[in-house]
Write an enzyme that holds these catalytic residues in place. Structure first.
Site, PDB file in Angstrom:
ATOM      1  N   LYS A   1      77.694  30.022  48.247  1.00 34.43           N
ATOM      2  CA  LYS A   1      78.769  28.849  48.037  1.00 34.43           C
ATOM      3  C   LYS A   1      77.574  27.621  47.441  1.00 34.43           C
ATOM      4  O   LYS A   1      76.578  27.830  47.646  1.00 34.43           O
ATOM      5  CB  LYS A   1      79.243  28.286  49.305  1.00 34.43           C
ATOM      6  CG  LYS A   1      78.576  28.088  50.459  1.00 34.43           C
ATOM      7  CD  LYS A   1      77.847  26.577  50.607  1.00 34.43           C
ATOM      8  CE  LYS A   1      76.902  26.216  51.501  1.00 34.43           C
ATOM      9  NZ  LYS A   1      76.224  25.000  51.632  1.00 34.43           N
TER      10      LYS A   1
ATOM     11  N   GLY B   1      73.880  31.566  52.052  1.00 29.24           N
ATOM     12  CA  GLY B   1      73.643  33.099  52.081  1.00 29.24           C
ATOM     13  C   GLY B   1      73.706  33.865  53.374  1.00 29.24           C
ATOM     14  O   GLY B   1      74.444  34.828  53.274  1.00 29.24           O
TER      15      GLY B   1
ATOM     16  N   SER C   1      75.580  32.869  55.973  1.00 31.01           N
ATOM     17  CA  SER C   1      76.981  32.725  56.468  1.00 31.01           C
ATOM     18  C   SER C   1      77.940  33.624  55.480  1.00 31.01           C
ATOM     19  O   SER C   1      78.962  34.195  55.909  1.00 31.01           O
ATOM     20  CB  SER C   1      77.581  31.451  56.011  1.00 31.01           C
ATOM     21  OG  SER C   1      76.873  30.475  56.956  1.00 31.01           O
TER      22      SER C   1
ATOM     23  N   ASP D   1      79.890  27.225  58.265  1.00 33.93           N
ATOM     24  CA  ASP D   1      80.349  27.637  57.163  1.00 33.93           C
ATOM     25  C   ASP D   1      80.994  29.047  56.841  1.00 33.93           C
ATOM     26  O   ASP D   1      81.414  29.383  55.676  1.00 33.93           O
ATOM     27  CB  ASP D   1      79.046  27.677  56.068  1.00 33.93           C
ATOM     28  CG  ASP D   1      78.611  26.332  55.829  1.00 33.93           C
ATOM     29  OD1 ASP D   1      79.152  25.331  55.909  1.00 33.93           O
ATOM     30  OD2 ASP D   1      77.258  26.212  55.236  1.00 33.93           O
TER      31      ASP D   1
END
Length: 305
Positions: A11, A101, A103, A136
């Site tokens: 993200k 990464g 999460s 997250d």
């Protein structure tokens, strides 16, 4: 024994604001987040007993990993014992980069567990399980674009970015999240990005308007050497025609947003002459409805026999 795999998209934070400290020890956040096609892969197989995790090239922490905690929380929510599981991570997303990464890996594992063991589980229930593991994780389960509030787990869906290309660069140092939060001071001097303006721009499909409102409060607490490196990456991206460039999460990865026919490839090549971890990417849509445009695909794929 049959196995399954799924992509774990990273993200970026198009806008990141920190409003204050919460009584529970977390921080009150207000962020616009978007999933991107830079991704790990997560492989799931049933095993004899217990939980095992494998990841080539990275050092796993001692004790229970986030992935094991997520699997245990998932089966606790189902009210049934956890079977023996073997999970393998194929890593591509840099760690300690602000790209979510870890999460994303947990989220992909939870999507796989839902697909295999509880396909009728509502997405909201799966996100609640993920929220027990990390702030997250609910967003990484959902993907697409969202306004994230609370500690990051309160999500409001937003339209995805208009068609564009992304370049992501992680400089050669780490910025762990906890120490970065410790640098934040709520003395009235903290600047706040225009999150409301960002949301409005996404709602009307205005890429330029969104780009003008990209911002991250963590950039204001960088140390001098860190700031110089981040600004150098941003300068290259902007000089190559990026509409906006900003640090993602608590850093230090930086992303640039390019129009579809912009010089994203040229920016990536220039950055690769200085940095080892440079990636071209695209926005990714909802992960439990839309296929993920990076191999392996978002729908679980049977492997083995």
């Amino acid at each position: 024994m049959a196995g399954y795999r799924q992509a774990a998209p990273a993200k970026i934070n198009l806008a990141l604001d920190i409003l204050g400290r919460r009584p529970d020890g977390y921080h009150e956040m207000r962020m616009v987040m978007h999933a991107v096609s830079l991704c790990d892969a997560v492989f799931l197989e049933e095993a004899g007993e217990g939980f095992s995790l494998f990841a080539e090239g990275i050092v796993l922490p001692a004790g229970k990993t986030l992935e094991q905690r997520a699997a245990e929380a998932f089966f606790a929510a189902l009210g049934r014992p956890m079977p023996g599981l073997r999970v393998t991570l194929e890593k591509k997303t840099p760690a300690y980069a602000g790209l979510g990464g870890g999460s994303a890996d947990v989220a992909a594992l939870l999507r796989l567990l839902r697909e295999k063991y509880a396909p009728a589980m509502p997405r909201e229930e799966l996100e609640a399980v993920g929220g027990q593991i990390g702030s997250d994780v609910p967003f990484c389960i959902r993907g697409g674009a969202a306004l994230a509030e609370g500690r990051g787990e309160v999500l409001t869906d937003l339209p995805p970015l208009p068609e564009c290309r992304l370049v992501i660069c992680k400089p050669d140092f780490d910025l762990p999240t906890g120490p970065m939060f410790a640098r934040i001071r709520f003395d009235g001097s903290l600047p706040h990005p225009d999150v409301e303006g960002m949301v409005a721009a996404l709602n009307r499909g205005d890429l330029n308007g969104m780009a003008k409102r990209t911002g991250n409060v963590f950039e204001t607490v960088l140390e001098l050497a860190e700031r110089r490196e981040i600004e150098s990456i941003k300068e290259i991206l902007l000089r190559r025609g990026a509409l906006a460039a900003a640090m993602s999460g608590s850093g230090p990865a930086v992303f640039g947003i390019f129009v579809p026919d912009g010089d994203a490839a040229g920016a990536a090549e220039e950055l690769k002459r200085r940095y080892a971890q440079v990636f071209e990417a695209k926005p990714v849509g909802r992960l439990m409805q839309d296929p993920v445009p990076c191999p392996p695909q978002g729908e679980p794929e049977r492997i083995g026999s």
